[in-house]
Design an enzyme around this catalytic site. Structure first.
Site, PDB file in Angstrom:
ATOM      1  N   HIS A 110       8.513 -23.808  35.725  1.00 13.37           N
ATOM      2  CA  HIS A 110       9.393 -25.408  35.381  1.00 13.37           C
ATOM      3  C   HIS A 110      10.609 -25.279  35.698  1.00 13.37           C
ATOM      4  O   HIS A 110      11.281 -26.382  36.254  1.00 13.37           O
ATOM      5  CB  HIS A 110       8.695 -25.926  34.376  1.00 13.37           C
ATOM      6  CG  HIS A 110       7.162 -26.028  33.990  1.00 13.37           C
ATOM      7  ND1 HIS A 110       6.587 -26.368  32.838  1.00 13.37           N
ATOM      8  CD2 HIS A 110       6.155 -26.206  35.067  1.00 13.37           C
ATOM      9  CE1 HIS A 110       5.191 -26.407  33.060  1.00 13.37           C
ATOM     10  NE2 HIS A 110       4.962 -26.223  34.557  1.00 13.37           N
ATOM     11  N   SER A 156       2.904 -27.879  39.370  1.00  9.33           N
ATOM     12  CA  SER A 156       3.825 -28.589  38.508  1.00  9.33           C
ATOM     13  C   SER A 156       5.285 -28.195  38.547  1.00  9.33           C
ATOM     14  O   SER A 156       5.955 -28.896  38.103  1.00  9.33           O
ATOM     15  CB  SER A 156       3.475 -28.303  36.871  1.00  9.33           C
ATOM     16  OG  SER A 156       3.421 -26.710  36.974  1.00  9.33           O
TER      17      SER A 156
END
Length: 267
Positions: free
Chosen positions: A186, A133
């Site tokens: 992230h 991710s």
């Protein structure tokens, strides 16, 4: 008369067939890593996760391995679903060799090292991360800058919100909806994506002149199915010139959330 289900199946097969080479290889490695992690003789997660206080000269490989390792099948599947259309689009525009050089080079080392430095020396923590991710948010950052240049704002009621902020909202939503996900991981991926989209990291891409020489010397277009040439204007998407002068249809730009690790990265 074909049904909607039949049409959807045909579309899905057509999309899967046209996924370019590096994107396919990335999916295969993620699936293979998950299968390898099922055995109990060797702890793949402990070996390959990005653990800040485990990073040394001898364990720098972790910076390249952590995006491929996932907690479980759900984690892996969600990240594959989120990553595939974004990576497909990137490879289609930049070529297979460029994608290979970037995603096994600065696109993994830059956010990975940024995460380690911030987590270890600023937060004084040692939270391990794994999952693709970070790449998803990196590519979302690239797409957000591209969209911002064409359509700078979108309206909600009377408010005009810059389109480049869309991944930031998604990142905060991920941290709320998936408490185990890594907000910092992230954020590091998104920061690198923004910088690349703005052109500040273009120098990290290998010179196209060298890539063209390698492609010609090894005849990669002729040998490798689904290979994307670095020179799209000359060779087309898979080394085949288009038969019409119309513009090609843009690749998919939809992205989903992902899953994270011990902290995980992703939905």
């Amino acid at each position: 008369m074909p049904t909607i289900a039949t049409l959807n199946t045909v579309r899905a097969r057509a999309y899967l067939f046209r996924i370019p080479l590096f994107t396919r290889a990335t999916i295969v490695i993620i699936v293979a890593a998950w299968l390898l992690g099922l055995q109990r003789v060797w702890d793949l997660k402990a070996w390959g996760a990005l653990i800040p206080d485990k990073i040394s000269v001898a364990t720098l490989y972790r910076i390249n391995t952590f995006p491929f390792i996932h907690l479980n099948i759900i984690h892996a599947v969600l990240n594959i679903i989120a990553l595939t259309p974004l990576l497909d689009r990137f490879e289609a525009e930049h070529g297979t060799l460029t994608s290979l050089a970037l995603f096994f080079g600065p696109f993994v080392t830059a956010p990975g090292l940024m995460y380690v430095l911030i987590e270890r020396f600023i937060f004084r923590g040692n939270v391990a991360v794994m999952g693709a991710s970070m790449w998803v948010f990196l590519l979302l950052g690239v797409e957000a800058i591209r969209t911002y240049r064409v359509n700078p704002t979108f309206a909600i009621s009377t408010y005009h919100i810059p389109t480049w902020t869309t991944p930031i909202f998604l990142m905060f939503a991920m941290s709320v909806l998936v408490p185990g996900s890594s907000f910092l991981g992230h954020l590091c991926g998104l920061a690198v994506g923004y910088l690349f989209g703005l052109g500040y990291l273009k120098f990290l891409a290998p010179p196209e002149k060298i890539l063209r020489w390698v492609e010609g010397k090894l005849n990669l277009l002729g040998r490798l199915p689904h290979y994307v040439s670095v020179d799209q204007k000359t060779y087309g998407r898979f080394g085949v010139l288009p038969t019409s002068g119309g513009p090609g249809s843009p690749g998919p730009s939809v992205a989903m959330g992902m899953v994270g690790s011990t902290q995980r990265l992703g939905p």
